[in-house]
Design an enzyme around this catalytic site. Structure first.
Site, PDB file in Angstrom:
ATOM      1  CD  GLU A 280       3.680   7.317  -4.786  1.00 38.27           C
ATOM      2  OE1 GLU A 280       3.359   6.116  -4.676  1.00 38.27           O
ATOM      3  OE2 GLU A 280       3.202   8.208  -4.071  1.00 38.27           O
ATOM      4  CG  HIS A 301     -13.528   2.278 -31.097  1.00 35.80           C
ATOM      5  ND1 HIS A 301     -13.964   2.263 -32.398  1.00 35.80           N
ATOM      6  CD2 HIS A 301     -13.104   1.014 -30.820  1.00 35.80           C
ATOM      7  CE1 HIS A 301     -13.841   1.033 -32.885  1.00 35.80           C
ATOM      8  NE2 HIS A 301     -13.309   0.260 -31.952  1.00 35.80           N
ATOM      9  CE  LYS A 415       2.131  11.704   2.017  1.00 32.08           C
ATOM     10  NZ  LYS A 415       3.038  10.643   2.441  1.00 32.08           N
TER      11      LYS A 415
HETATM   12  O1  PA5 Z   1       3.596   3.573  -2.796  1.00 37.30           O
HETATM   13  C1  PA5 Z   1       3.585   4.250  -1.802  1.00 37.30           C
HETATM   14  O2  PA5 Z   1       4.469   4.187  -0.936  1.00 37.30           O
HETATM   15  C2  PA5 Z   1       2.416   5.170  -1.518  1.00 37.30           C
HETATM   16  O3  PA5 Z   1       1.561   5.248  -2.607  1.00 37.30           O
HETATM   17  C3  PA5 Z   1       1.659   4.657  -0.326  1.00 37.30           C
HETATM   18  O4  PA5 Z   1       1.156   3.384  -0.586  1.00 37.30           O
HETATM   19  C4  PA5 Z   1       0.506   5.594   0.047  1.00 37.30           C
HETATM   20  O5  PA5 Z   1       0.984   6.895   0.223  1.00 37.30           O
HETATM   21  C5  PA5 Z   1      -0.161   5.125   1.320  1.00 37.30           C
HETATM   22  O6  PA5 Z   1       0.780   4.990   2.319  1.00 37.30           O
HETATM   23  P1  PA5 Z   1       0.512   4.137   3.605  1.00 37.30           P
HETATM   24  O7  PA5 Z   1       0.392   2.712   3.198  1.00 37.30           O
HETATM   25  O8  PA5 Z   1       1.681   4.383   4.479  1.00 37.30           O
HETATM   26  O9  PA5 Z   1      -0.767   4.646   4.201  1.00 37.30           O
END
Ligand code: PA5
Length: 446
Positions: A280, A301, A415
């Protein structure tokens, strides 16, 4: 202290598929520039570095209350808000629920079957719920929270506000609003600290204390590795080298997959945590290596054949454990069978370490780049080092690529389309788009 060995990334050791010292040397000045950007906190999200010196007293106080009153502790969160806690749980308290109270459940999806099972396994009268969301608006976490809130209300004599702890932004978001309106207990994820860089904030530290792991040990480890990774000199900074080596493997050698293979079952969720952090943070603008989680020796394996003999597109990152803290000796039996008797007298930790070393070498001999992070022991101190080391390395790598390692613009469209389908105000166009698209999707089916 954890240690990075990158000999098997080098041309001198593995041949032309490796990197030369010169090509690394060429990035020394660039690394110094990135070092300065990190030091100057160029982006506010670099605030994750400052987590290492936080005060944990409020976390400890709330954890004590939970430990006193709860038989189950249920975390609701997703992405960075769940992967870090799960990594801590499995690394530092394996098979927790078979041995200890409170039992831990982490609900990080919206699969109805999982939540039904969790609800069947827990008595809400003695359950504490930790809802974790930095933004306070993530649909999955919001949905789980709404269900738990409603269920909890049905429990006779339950003081609902006492059963929830919200871990969220200090000021903003729906969750913070609910905290203020309903008087929930809460912990703040400091400004700037984003989900996937939050494991060493109350996001991971509350769970840690609840399962009896000293949060300060994790932070001490993180502080010590921070010191080791504070040098502007690339050759002296393991976090910068880790990032630089993978960056060069991508840019110069067209290796676009990095497999993290940990030789410890308890580190499986940790490798998944790393994959989210890396993917990410760095998968942007057509760049970034694809991370892949793996466990040794198990995956020798199932996957190793591909890695050693398949497409030339991977870099292996091994996690080697020096001391497993416990060991089991293989008995002196079946002595007349050569195929088994060579194992007698050795221990399981000898075998797993031999497997790891052998796999490193086999890959190196096949000209397949790999590097190894050696962890002295799997304990809170060294887990703190691992988490912080990889966060630092990932942030550094993002800046090296000249991308922002802290946002995730690519996930917004999905989203928004979901919001449209679920009827959120302002997303009517998105709903229409999904519906129109269904016609196209209907055509090629068998
Ligand atoms: O790393 C990130 O920013 C995302 O993976 C968030 O952790 C995830 O989308 C959840 O977001 P939030 O903590 O705002 O609910």
């Amino acid at each position: 202290m954890i240690e990075l060995n990158f000999s098997h990334m080098m041309e001198e050791v593995i041949g032309s598929r490796g990197l030369s010292e010169r090509i690394i040397e060429d990035l020394r000045d660039r690394a110094k520039e990135v070092h300065k950007q990190i030091g100057d906190r160029l982006l506010p999200e670099l605030a994750f570095i400052d987590l290492i010196s936080q005060d944990t007293s409020e976390i400890k106080r709330i954890a004590r209350e939970i430990r006193r009153g709860a038989e189950s502790f249920l975390i609701l969160g997703i992405g960075g808000s769940a992967l870090g806690p799960r990594a801590i749980l499995e690394a530092l308290s394996p098979f927790h629920n078979l041995q200890k109270i409170p039992k831990i459940f982490i609900y990080d999806n919206v699969d109805p079957r999982t939540l039904k099972q969790i609800l069947a396994l827990t008595d809400l009268k003695t359950t504490s719920v930790n809802v974790i969301s930095k933004s306070g608006s993530t649909a999955e976490t919001a949905a789980a929270f709404m269900i738990l809130w409603d269920e909890m209300k049905k429990v006779p004599c339950s003081d609902i506000s006492k059963r929830f702890i919200a871990t969220t932004d200090p000021e903003k978001g729906n969750l913070r609003k609910i905290v203020n309106e309903e008087g929930l207990k809460s912990l703040a994820i400091p400004q700037g600290v984003g989900g996937r860089y939050s494991v060493l904030s109350p996001v991971g530290l509350l769970l840690s204390e609840v399962i009896g792991i000293d949060a300060d040990e994790l932070l001490m480890g993180a502080r010590d590795i921070q010191k080791k990774c504070s040098d502007q000199e690339l050759w002296k900074n393991p976090a910068y080298l880790f990032g630089t080596l993978l960056y060069l493997m991508d840019r110069e050698k067209h290796r676009t997959i990095d497999v993290m293979m940990a030789y410890a079952d308890g580190l499986k969720p940790f490798t998944e945590w790393f994959c989210q952090l890396w993917a990410e943070s760095l998968g942007k603008q057509g760049r970034g290596l694809t991370p892949y989680p793996s466990i040794g020796s198990t995956d020798q394996h199932s996957q190793l054949q591909l890695w050693i003999d398949g497409t030339q597109d991977k870099v292996l990152i091994f996690i080697r454990v020096n001391d497993y803290s416990v060991d089991i000796q293989l008995p002196d039996i079946f002595q007349n069978m050569e195929g088994l008797s060579y194992l007698s007298g050795h221990t399981l930790s000898e075998l797993i370490k031999a497997e790891e070393e052998a796999t490193e070498l086999a890959l190196a001999k096949a000209g397949r780049p790999n590097m190894t992070i050696t962890v002295p022991q799997i304990d809170a101190y060294h887990m703190g080092q691992l988490f912080h080391f990889l966060e630092l390395a990932t942030a550094f790598t993002g800046l090296l690529y000249e991308i922002n390692p802290f946002n995730q613009p690519g996930v917004e469209e999905g989203k928004n389309l979901t919001y449209g389908m679920m009827g959120k105000k302002g997303f009517e166009e998105k709903r229409k788009e999904v519906e129109d698209h269904r016609e196209k999707k209907a055509r090629w089916r068998i």
